[in-house]
Design an enzyme around this catalytic site. Structure first.
Site, mmCIF file in Angstrom:
data_model
loop_
_atom_site.group_PDB
_atom_site.id
_atom_site.type_symbol
_atom_site.label_atom_id
_atom_site.label_comp_id
_atom_site.label_asym_id
_atom_site.label_seq_id
_atom_site.Cartn_x
_atom_site.Cartn_y
_atom_site.Cartn_z
ATOM 1 N N SER A 248 0.823 -1.207 0.000
ATOM 2 C CA SER A 248 0.000 0.000 0.000
ATOM 3 C C SER A 248 0.854 1.254 0.000
ATOM 4 O O SER A 248 1.906 1.315 0.640
ATOM 5 C CB SER A 248 -0.937 -0.028 1.218
ATOM 6 O OG SER A 248 -0.803 1.142 1.979
ATOM 7 N N LYS A 249 0.373 2.204 -0.768
ATOM 8 C CA LYS A 249 1.072 3.478 -0.883
ATOM 9 C C LYS A 249 1.194 4.142 0.498
ATOM 10 O O LYS A 249 2.185 4.772 0.820
ATOM 11 C CB LYS A 249 0.267 4.357 -1.848
ATOM 12 C CG LYS A 249 0.858 5.704 -2.095
ATOM 13 C CD LYS A 249 2.019 5.646 -3.070
ATOM 14 C CE LYS A 249 2.670 7.010 -3.185
ATOM 15 N NZ LYS A 249 3.977 6.940 -3.787
ATOM 16 N N ARG A 250 0.152 3.957 1.287
ATOM 17 C CA ARG A 250 0.141 4.611 2.596
ATOM 18 C C ARG A 250 1.284 4.110 3.490
ATOM 19 O O ARG A 250 1.771 4.805 4.348
ATOM 20 C CB ARG A 250 -1.208 4.397 3.290
ATOM 21 C CG ARG A 250 -2.098 5.616 3.185
ATOM 22 C CD ARG A 250 -3.476 5.330 3.676
ATOM 23 N NE ARG A 250 -4.179 4.475 2.731
ATOM 24 C CZ ARG A 250 -4.801 3.360 3.069
ATOM 25 N NH1 ARG A 250 -4.835 2.943 4.297
ATOM 26 N NH2 ARG A 250 -5.422 2.646 2.144
ATOM 27 N N ASP A 258 6.829 5.943 -9.136
ATOM 28 C CA ASP A 258 8.000 6.044 -8.242
ATOM 29 C C ASP A 258 9.130 5.164 -8.775
ATOM 30 O O ASP A 258 10.300 5.560 -8.737
ATOM 31 C CB ASP A 258 7.680 5.549 -6.820
ATOM 32 C CG ASP A 258 6.775 6.489 -6.056
ATOM 33 O OD1 ASP A 258 6.764 7.681 -6.364
ATOM 34 O OD2 ASP A 258 6.063 6.011 -5.137
#
Ligand code: GLU
Length: 497
Positions: A248-250, A258
Site C-alpha cells: 500500500s502506498k500509505r 516512483d
C-alpha cells in the site's frame, strides 16, 4: 461467455490513488491475455465515487500504464460519463420483481444494526421493504418518500461461478444480503455499474484482484437477474509485502511512477510483476514482451499470494541494464545525469561518444538508472572527499606521495592518453621501483575517483583525460603531504573488481 465470443478484457482502475504495483500487474495480465488471443484491451476509469476520485490520479494511472508500455485498445472510458445508461436496467429489474424499492431510512437501518449488535449477531438487512405490497410501495413513491433500490437476492440456494485461477467458488445466498444497487438519488452503485459496463462493453473475461471475490458473487446475481451471461472470471491473489501485509502506498510502498523516478526500466518492472505469482512452468526468468505474450496463461497464475521482493526486482533491473545496447542506456540515464546537475544537455550532445564510453564503463555495476550519476560523478567533477578506508590503506602509506607524483609525471608525458599506454607506463614504473603495480593503482584510483571501487583504472583514466587525471594525482599528493586529506565518513561496501 461462449467459446466463439471474441476476447475482450478490461482494466478498471478507480482514480483514488497512485497506480500501485498490484493494479499494474492486473493490467499486465489483461494486456498479455488480450494480445495472446488477438483480443481487445479496454481501459475503463471507475470514477463513480466523486468524493474520492481525482483527475490527478487519472493522469498518473495513464502515465504509469503508458510508461510500462501497456497500450489499451479502447478508452479511457469514464464511468462518470455513463450514469444515464444504468437507470433503465434498474427499472427493468424493478419491473421484473428482481429488485425492489427500499424506503428504510438511515435511522431505521441503524436501529437494525444496533439490535443485531445487542444480540451479538451479524447484521444483514431485514428485507422489510421486500415484502411491501405493490400498492404500498407505489403509494410511498407517490408520496415522495426517498428510496434506494435493492436487489432481491434469492433466499435459498447458492451463487457459484468458475474461476480460472481459484476453481469453482460458491456462497450460500443466505449469506448475501439484499444489497443496494441504486441510491436514493437514483445513481447506480458500484457493483451494478460494473455489470452493466462489462455487459455493454462485451467483456469476455474479467481478470482482477481476488479482493473482488465478494463483489463477484453480487455481480453474478445481477447478471442472472438481468438475464445476461456472466463473463469468465479470473481472480488473481494480491501481492503482499515481505511481512505479509498488503502492498500500500500509505505504508510507503512505491507506485509505478516512483519506480520510474527511481531509475527502474519499464521492461524490467513489467517482467518482474508478471512473474509475481505466475510462472511459465519452466525456470525462465527473463522474457521479452513478445515472449511473455506467447507464454502467458492466466490459468497458471498461482493460488497463493506472491511476496514482493525489492531485492529481486533490483537484480532484474540490473540484468536488464546490462543487456541494453550502451547507446540506448546512455539515452536512458541522460535525464538522471541532468537532474543531478552533473552537466548540461548541450555538453552531453557535443561529447556523445565520450558519454557513451563512460556509460559503457559503468554498465556492469549499475542496478538502477538513478544510481548512475552517483557512480559517474567523478567523470564530471573532481572528488572533494576520499573514501576514509581507502585513505588509511592507500594514502597513509610510505611512498604514496612519491608514487602519485611519479605517475602524474609519467602519464603527463604520454604522447597518447590511451588505456593500453597508461597500463604499460604504470607497469614500467612499478618494475623500475621494484614495487607491485597495485601500489600505484590503488592510490591512483582513490586520487582520481575518491573511491576504492569502479571500472578498470586505465579505462577510467583514459575517459577522464590527461589534464584532470594529472591534476587530481598531484592534488592528492599535496593533500597527503600536508596531512590535510578530506576523507568521507562512509566506507565503501562493494568489493574491488
Ligand atoms: N475499480 C476496481 C478497482 O480499482 C476494479 C473493479 C474491477 O476490476 O471490476 O479495484
Amino acid at each position: 461467455m461462449t467459446s466463439a465470443q471474441p476476447v475482450r478484457v478490461r482494466i478498471a482502475p478507480s482514480p483514488t490513488g497512485y497506480l500501485h504495483v498490484g493494479t499494474a500487474r492486473t493490467a499486465i495480465y489483461n494486456y498479455l491475455f488480450a494480445r495472446r488471443r488477438d483480443g481487445t484491451f479496454v481501459l475503463r476509469i471507475e470514477d463513480t465515487d466523486r468524493d474520492r476520485s481525482q483527475s490527478e490520479f487519472v493522469q498518473v494511472i495513464l502515465d504509469g500504464l503508458r510508461w510500462l508500455g501497456i497500450e489499451w485498445d479502447e478508452g479511457p472510458i469514464h464511468q462518470a460519463d455513463r450514469f444515464e445508461l444504468y437507470g433503465p436496467h434498474i427499472q427493468t429489474l424493478l419491473e421484473k420483481g428482481r429488485a425492489y424499492r427500499c424506503y428504510c431510512t438511515p435511522a431505521d437501518l441503524d436501529a437494525e444494526r444496533l439490535a443485531a449488535r445487542a444480540a451479538k449477531a451479524d447484521w444483514q438487512y431485514s428485507r422489510r421493504c421486500r415484502h411491501l405490497s405493490r400498492a404500498e410501495s407505489a403509494h410511498r413513491e407517490a408520496d415522495g418518500q426517498p428510496f434506494s433500490v435493492r436487489l432481491a437476492v434469492p433466499e435459498t440456494g447458492e451463487t457459484c461461478f468458475r474461476d480460472l485461477v481459484a476453481g469453482t467458488l460458491r456462497r450460500h445466498n443466505s449469506d448475501i444480503e439484499d444489497f443496494v444497487i441504486a441510491r436514493s438519488d437514483g445513481r447506480a452503485l458500484y457493483n451494478f455499474a460494473v455489470v452493466v459496463d462489462d455487459h455493454l462493453m462485451q467483456i469476455s473475461h474479467v481478470i482482477r484482484g481476488n479482493d473482488h471475490i465478494t463483489n463477484t458473487y453480487k455481480q453474478v446475481l445481477i447478471y442472472a437477474a438481468l438475464g445476461w451471461d456472466s463473463p469468465a472470471f479470473a481472480h488473481v491473489p494480491l501481492i503482499l509485502r515481505p511481512d505479509k501485509s498488503k502492498v500500500s502506498k500509505r505504508k510507503g510502498d512505491a507506485s509505478v511512477t516512483d519506480y520510474r523516478d527511481r531509475g527502474y526500466l519499464p521492461e524490467a518492472l513489467l517482467n518482474y510483476l508478471c512473474l509475481l505469482g505466475w510462472s511459465p512452468g519452466d525456470d525462465r526468468e527473463i522474457f521479452t514482451r513478445d515472449e511473455l505474450i506467447e507464454a502467458f496463461d492466466v490459468r497458471r497464475v498461482a493460488g497463493a499470494n506472491p511476496i514482493f521482493d525489492p531485492a529481486k526486482l533490483e537484480w532484474m533491473n540490473g540484468d536488464y541494464i546490462r543487456r541494453l545496447p550502451t547507446g540506448e542506456l546512455a539515452r536512458r540515464v541522460e535525464p538522471f545525469v541532468l537532474s543531478a546537475n552533473l552537466t548540461t544537455a548541450a555538453d552531453l550532445e557535443t561529447r556523445r561518444d565520450w558519454f557513451c564510453g563512460v556509460v559503457g564503463l559503468l554498465q556492469e555495476r549499475c542496478k538502477t538508472l538513478a544510481e548512475f550519476p552517483v557512480l559517474a560523478r567523478y567523470f564530471f567533477v573532481a572528488p572533494d572527499t576520499y573514501d576514509s578506508r581507502g585513505v588509511t590503506k592507500h594514502f597513509r602509506r610510505p611512498g604514496a606521495v612519491e608514487r602519485l607524483r611519479e605517475l602524474a609525471g609519467a602519464w603527463d608525458a604520454l604522447t597518447d592518453f590511451r588505456a593500453d599506454l597508461l597500463e604499460e607506463t604504470t607497469q614500467g614504473l612499478a618494475e623500475a621501483a621494484g614495487a607491485k603495480t597495485a601500489a600505484y593503482i590503488h592510490p591512483a584510483r582513490l586520487a582520481l575517483t575518491g573511491t576504492t571501487t569502479g571500472p578498470g583504472l586505465y579505462e577510467l583514466a583514459a575517459a577522464l583525460d590527461r589534464a584532470p587525471c594529472v591534476a587530481r594525482l598531484r592534488r592528492a599528493a599535496e593533500a597527503i603531504e600536508a596531512d590535510r586529506i578530506p576523507a568521507t565518513l562512509e566506507t565503501s561496501k562493494e568489493k574491488k573488481p
